[in-house]
Design an enzyme around this catalytic site. Structure first.
Site, PDB file in Angstrom:
ATOM      1  N   HIS A 196       4.107   5.961  23.676  1.00 49.81           N
ATOM      2  CA  HIS A 196       3.837   7.268  24.248  1.00 49.81           C
ATOM      3  C   HIS A 196       4.070   8.392  23.241  1.00 49.81           C
ATOM      4  CE1 HIS A 196       2.727   9.317  27.800  1.00 49.81           C
ATOM      5  NE2 HIS A 196       3.604  10.255  27.510  1.00 49.81           N
ATOM      6  N   ARG A 303      -7.581  -6.468  15.103  1.00 51.10           N
ATOM      7  CA  ARG A 303      -6.426  -7.341  15.364  1.00 51.10           C
ATOM      8  C   ARG A 303      -6.359  -7.551  16.872  1.00 51.10           C
ATOM      9  NH1 ARG A 303      -3.867  -3.822  11.203  1.00 51.10           N
ATOM     10  NH2 ARG A 303      -3.098  -5.148   9.522  1.00 51.10           N
ATOM     11  N   GLU A 438      -5.414 -14.811   2.564  1.00 55.41           N
ATOM     12  CA  GLU A 438      -4.101 -14.148   2.519  1.00 55.41           C
ATOM     13  C   GLU A 438      -2.960 -15.100   2.162  1.00 55.41           C
ATOM     14  OE1 GLU A 438      -3.257 -12.323   6.329  1.00 55.41           O
ATOM     15  OE2 GLU A 438      -4.053 -14.013   7.438  1.00 55.41           O
ATOM     16  N   ASP A 462      -0.317  -9.785   3.513  1.00 57.40           N
ATOM     17  CA  ASP A 462       0.309 -11.106   3.468  1.00 57.40           C
ATOM     18  C   ASP A 462       0.160 -11.756   2.093  1.00 57.40           C
ATOM     19  OD1 ASP A 462       1.606 -11.665   5.894  1.00 57.40           O
ATOM     20  OD2 ASP A 462      -0.329 -11.774   6.902  1.00 57.40           O
ATOM     21  N   CYS A 509      -8.924  -6.114   3.705  1.00 61.49           N
ATOM     22  CA  CYS A 509      -8.529  -5.393   4.917  1.00 61.49           C
ATOM     23  C   CYS A 509      -7.031  -5.122   4.929  1.00 61.49           C
ATOM     24  CB  CYS A 509      -8.966  -6.142   6.172  1.00 61.49           C
ATOM     25  SG  CYS A 509      -8.221  -7.756   6.328  1.00 61.49           S
TER      26      CYS A 509
HETATM   27  C1  PEP Z   1      -3.004  -8.601   5.868  1.00 65.39           C
HETATM   28  O1  PEP Z   1      -2.229  -9.558   5.880  1.00 65.39           O
HETATM   29  O2  PEP Z   1      -3.288  -7.941   4.834  1.00 65.39           O
HETATM   30  C2  PEP Z   1      -3.650  -8.145   7.105  1.00 65.39           C
HETATM   31  C3  PEP Z   1      -4.559  -7.211   7.076  1.00 65.39           C
HETATM   32  O3  PEP Z   1      -3.255  -8.719   8.266  1.00 65.39           O
HETATM   33  P1  PEP Z   1      -1.888  -8.369   9.037  1.00 65.39           P
HETATM   34  O4  PEP Z   1      -1.337  -7.117   8.418  1.00 65.39           O
HETATM   35  O5  PEP Z   1      -2.262  -8.225  10.456  1.00 65.39           O
HETATM   36  O6  PEP Z   1      -1.035  -9.572   8.765  1.00 65.39           O
HETATM   37 MG    MG Z   2      -2.112 -10.932   7.508  1.00 70.55          MG
END
Ligand code: PEP
Ligand code: MG
Length: 586
Positions: A196, A303, A438, A462, A509
């Site tokens: 919130h 996600r 990753e 990751d 990403c």
């Molecule tokens: C990542 O690992 O870079 C990623 C985009 O996924 P998350 O941050 O959800 O692990």
């Molecule tokens: Mg990740």
């Protein structure tokens, strides 16, 4: 991302903008409640006093609700309906009355004991949804007790001057009174992008970082604190130079915001004609519209954990289908890359059977979970396949560390297609299925994975954690979490080379592409797509439009020959400052 020194804390970017100011810590208000035993003659008046406090609280909540509804709409006012329900909860009221009547206890003691117990019951449930209910129960409890004690309501309206507000969390009642004239920025220990306080901060244009875990332990009343709501970081005691840098960043942010309408229509193309797909990362379906407004040409990472974490039951196929379809339709013809659920790690839900593990990030998460819980996996895949009828949907699997996993996941997709076909349910036949790259294993077997995946989306968050063996959430070693480490650059180069060798596109990403120096080097490493927070899109697009691909490539080639992260960063930042001063970030 700047190297994280001990004074920098990372949280969740909850409301964009940059602020620097003196800290005002909002301590959790101590309401001292004394236990008192009533004489028989005092019981009825005490019950009347309790009822009067409930009525006064009802009036308060109704007032806040009306203000919020007028200002922000019915949706944002809903939380106060929940507060009214808690206030009128029969069990809570009856139990308090019983304690007053049968145990002869004073009303504030009886009510505090009753509501504390209810809040604890919600606390014991692991899903975020229930934790926020517990916070709501405590909010109502404090309101009623304040009336019983005759204490005036604690109000953010009492703050004079301009401050950066630091709190463990803000209750909805507090968040409702956030005033951008006095509150320059917000930093809270708990909360997420959809809490919130985050919603309110965005609505009022106040930069905010939430989920900092223990910001309240690291800062004192009156300290100087910088809040970077774009990157989700705060800096305690920034030095003189840093303060000047934040001021520059703030001006730049405001300039970009002012030009947003213009920038969002421009293509993400380098001056020498290399096109980058610029997409947004989202966690909630509602964020897609915001991503479009900020110029996203697709969702590069949807996600989906949110569905699984927000309640204590499995999300149904229909529920997921509706959400995916809505986002896909809204973004059409731009792509929406839906990542299958990445529970495990730091996100667990007891009803899914995921447990706290000794090494959660090396544990039962991502595709490992989905392959074992195929019934859950198939529900999600069916929803995604069906949504692909109406939009430009792509699918990707998280945490892939072997070819076998990709093959198994593709096998489950084939089964789902067959089942849908047999049931004559319409679904999208031909869409891309890729992987999050990753894990270091994915880097080393990129050649094989690229033959069987339709794209790689590099999850640098990751990849850095696993390659450098640095827990991404551990502040003590945060300075070792270094995107510019030669091992990371070489891993990304391998993924791009192997992907392109097999004619698949390769994107990023992770957060690295939302950092200016990171974006320049990734551009030079040959990435085809960047997907980042919607807040950062105007800035990253400006960078892509300013830096020639040929120079970025040259820069990346030199950077790849350097031996340490510090050398790489100095080189890249120096180069940006001399060659592209217009995008140089302090
Ligand atoms: C990542 O690992 O870079 C990623 C985009 O996924 P998350 O941050 O959800 O692990
Ligand atoms: Mg990740």
């Amino acid at each position: 991302m700047a190297t994280l020194g001990p004074r920098v804390l990372r949280g969740v970017a909850a409301s964009p903008g940059i602020a620097v100011g003196k800290v005002y810590i909002l301590e959790l208000e101590e309401l001292h409640v004394k236990e008192r035993t009533l004489s028989p003659g005092e019981i009825e008046p005490e019950l009347a006093r309790f009822k009067a406090a409930l009525a006064a609280t009802r009036e308060d909540i109704q007032q806040v609700k009306d203000t919020i509804r007028q200002e922000l709409g019915a949706e944002q006012a809903k939380v106060f309906d929940a507060h009214l329900q808690i206030l009128d909860d029969v069990v809570a009221v009856e139990e308090t009355v019983r304690v007053i009547r049968e145990e002869s206890k004073n009303a504030e003691f009886a009510y505090r004991r009753t509501l504390s117990r209810i809040a604890e019951e919600f606390d014991a449930l692991e899903e975020e949804h229930f934790r926020s209910t517990a916070a709501d129960v405590r909010d109502v409890k404090r309101r009623v007790i304040r009336h019983l004690l005759g204490k005036p309501r604690r109000s953010l309206g009492d703050i004079t001057g301009q401050v950066v507000l630091v709190a463990h969390d803000l209750t909805p009642s507090e968040a409702a009174f956030l005033n951008p004239d006095t509150i320059l920025g917000i930093a809270t220990d708990s909360g997420g992008r959809t809490s919130h306080s985050a919603i309110m901060a965005r609505a009022r244009g106040i930069p905010a970082v939430v989920g900092l875990r223990n910001a309240t332990l690291h800062v004192n009343q009156g300290d100087t604190l910088a809040v970077d709501g774009n990157r989700g970081m705060v800096e305690v005691h920034p030095d003189e130079k840093a303060v000047k840098d934040y001021a520059k960043r703030r001006r730049k942010f405001l300039r970009l915001e002012g030009a947003l309408l213009h920038i969002r229509e421009l293509p993400a193309v380098t001056p020498d004609g290399r096109q980058i797909e610029l997409s947004a990362n989202i966690e909630m379906p509602e964020e897609a519209e915001h991503a479009l407004e900020r110029g996203a040409r697709g969702i590069g990472l949807f996600r989906t954990e949110f569905f699984y974490m927000r309640s204590a039951r499995l999300p149904s196929e229909e529920e997921q289908y509706e959400a995916y379809r809505k986002v896909a339709e809204l973004m059409h013809p731009y792509p929406v890359i839906i990542r299958t659920v990445d529970v495990g790690g730091d996100k667990f839900a007891s009803y899914l059977g995921t447990e706290r593990e000794n090494n959660p990030f090396l544990g039962w998460r991502g595709i490992r979970f989905s392959l074992e819980r195929r019934e859950i996996f198939k529900i999600q895949l069916r929803a995604i396949f069906r949504a692909a009828v109406t939009g430009n949907v792509k699918l990707m699997f998280p945490m892939v560390s072997s070819l076998d996993e990709l093959r198994q996941a593709n096998g489950v997709c084939a089964e789902v297609r067959e089942e849908l076909r047999a049931r004559r349910v319409p679904f999208g036949e031909n869409f891309e299925v890729g992987i999050m790259a990753e894990t270091p294993a994915a880097v080393f077997i990129a050649d094989s994975l690229a033959r069987e995946a339709d794209f790689f989306s590099i999850g640098t968050n990751d990849l850095i954690q696993y390659t450098l063996a640095v827990d991404r959430g551990n502040e003590k070693i945060a300075h070792l979490y270094e995107p510019m480490h030669p091992a990371i650059l070489r891993s990304i180069r391998t993924l791009v080379e192997m992907g392109h060798k097999h004619d698949i596109w390769v994107g990023v990403c992770g957060e690295m592409c939302g950092d200016p120096a990171g974006a320049v080097i990734l551009l030079g490493l040959g990435l085809d797509e960047f997907s980042t927070s919607p807040y950062l899109l105007p800035e990253i697009k400006t960078i892509v439009r300013s830096v020639t691909y040929s120079e970025a490539k040259e820069l990346a080639e030199t950077a790849l020959c350097l031996s340490t992260a510090a050398d790489v960063r100095d080189f890249v930042e120096g180069k940006i400052a001399s060659r592209f001063p217009q995008i140089a970030l302090p």
